[in-house]
Write a protein that holds these residues in place. Structure first.
Motif, mmCIF file in Angstrom:
data_model
loop_
_atom_site.group_PDB
_atom_site.id
_atom_site.type_symbol
_atom_site.label_atom_id
_atom_site.label_comp_id
_atom_site.label_asym_id
_atom_site.label_seq_id
_atom_site.Cartn_x
_atom_site.Cartn_y
_atom_site.Cartn_z
ATOM 1 N N ALA A 1 0.652 0.477 -11.629
ATOM 2 C CA ALA A 1 0.689 0.214 -10.177
ATOM 3 C C ALA A 1 -0.728 0.336 -9.621
ATOM 4 O O ALA A 1 -1.036 1.251 -8.850
ATOM 5 N N THR B 1 -1.237 0.403 -5.663
ATOM 6 C CA THR B 1 -0.703 1.624 -5.067
ATOM 7 C C THR B 1 -1.593 2.819 -5.376
ATOM 8 O O THR B 1 -1.902 3.625 -4.488
ATOM 9 N N VAL C 1 5.160 -4.622 -3.331
ATOM 10 C CA VAL C 1 5.814 -3.742 -4.301
ATOM 11 C C VAL C 1 5.265 -3.981 -5.704
ATOM 12 O O VAL C 1 5.000 -5.114 -6.105
ATOM 13 N N GLU C 2 5.082 -2.886 -6.444
ATOM 14 C CA GLU C 2 4.669 -2.941 -7.843
ATOM 15 C C GLU C 2 5.606 -2.052 -8.672
ATOM 16 O O GLU C 2 6.088 -1.021 -8.189
ATOM 17 N N ASN C 3 5.839 -2.433 -9.910
ATOM 18 C CA ASN C 3 6.485 -1.552 -10.886
ATOM 19 C C ASN C 3 7.811 -0.959 -10.393
ATOM 20 O O ASN C 3 8.087 0.225 -10.588
ATOM 21 N N THR D 1 8.118 0.914 -5.349
ATOM 22 C CA THR D 1 7.052 1.080 -6.331
ATOM 23 C C THR D 1 7.060 2.480 -6.928
ATOM 24 O O THR D 1 6.920 3.475 -6.202
#
Length: 242
Positions: free
Chosen positions: A101, A104, A152-154, A199
């Motif tokens: 991420a 983030t 959004v990540e992961n 995330t």
């Protein structure tokens, strides 16, 4: 003694009297005014609580910082980081995964280094259905942000967030990730909220006992009906490469 000498002596005496009177007044008023302590000074002078206890939380910032741009992902350097979160209830240590991420983690590093979270309370505790302690809003209202947002990540495909997970909080807008984050204190299935999930950017490696104590205190704190009954606030965050 001549008149001119007498006048000179009287002038010197008058000046001395003024200086003495000024010194007395300054001493009575406590000396020169000292500059107000900065947030960094306050963090440096913070006395950690005894094990298993909390002390009075720090004051919330009067004017939370705002930033114009999303921090560069390169700050995360495709690396794993350690964040030591000092709270009024003890230290919580987190592992931040910049490989999974990066945006983030880059944001987290930036905000920690800028002292954005210093004095911010954990404003929300969810004790049923899902089990999370939410932090990261310097206003304590749940609506604060650092002035920017990102996507959004992961996010987990199965919506599973195990105990100890560190994840970003957001609204229904997937691009509203910013400064708020949550710690999962019991395994949770968290709905996608817009189809994208939340995330996951790390995990708690030390201090889950502190989160457990806050959870056990229940809700109904001074910040509102969803706030932890036992107030917990961030004093400061130190980050370094793992």
């Amino acid at each position: 003694m001549t008149n001119s000498n007498r006048a000179a002596l009287l002038a010197v005496a008058a000046v001395a009297a003024v200086l003495i009177a000024t010194l007395v007044i300054v001493q009575m008023l406590g000396g020169e005014e000292q500059p107000a302590a900065s947030d960094q000074d306050a963090a440096a002078s913070f006395e950690p609580p005894p094990p298993g206890e909390c002390v009075e939380p720090p004051a919330m910032p009067a004017s939370p910082q705002q930033f114009d741009e999303v921090p560069d992902q390169a700050l995360a350097e495709d690396a794993v980081w350690t964040a030591t979160v000092t709270t009024n209830c003890g230290d919580i240590v987190m592992e931040l995964d910049g490989t999974k991420a990066p945006q983030t983690v880059a944001s987290f590093l930036h905000l920690a280094r800028e002292g954005y979270w210093d004095g911010s309370p954990c404003h929300r505790l969810v004790p049923s259905g899902i089990f999370v302690l939410q932090c990261g809003d310097p206003t304590g209202t749940g609506t604060g942000n650092p002035g920017y947002g990102f996507g959004v990540e992961n996010a987990p495909a199965d919506a599973a967030y195990p105990r100890g997970t560190l994840a970003m909080a957001r609204s229904t807008d997937p691009e509203s990730n910013g400064g708020q984050f949550f710690i999962v204190y019991d395994d949770s299935q968290i709905p996608d909220n817009g189809g994208t999930g939340y995330t996951i950017f790390g995990k708690v490696t030390e201090g889950m006992d502190i989160v457990d104590r806050i959870a056990e205190s229940g809700v109904g704190g001074t910040l509102g009906p969803e706030a932890p009954n036992q107030p917990i606030s961030i004093v400061g965050i130190e980050v370094e490469k793992a």
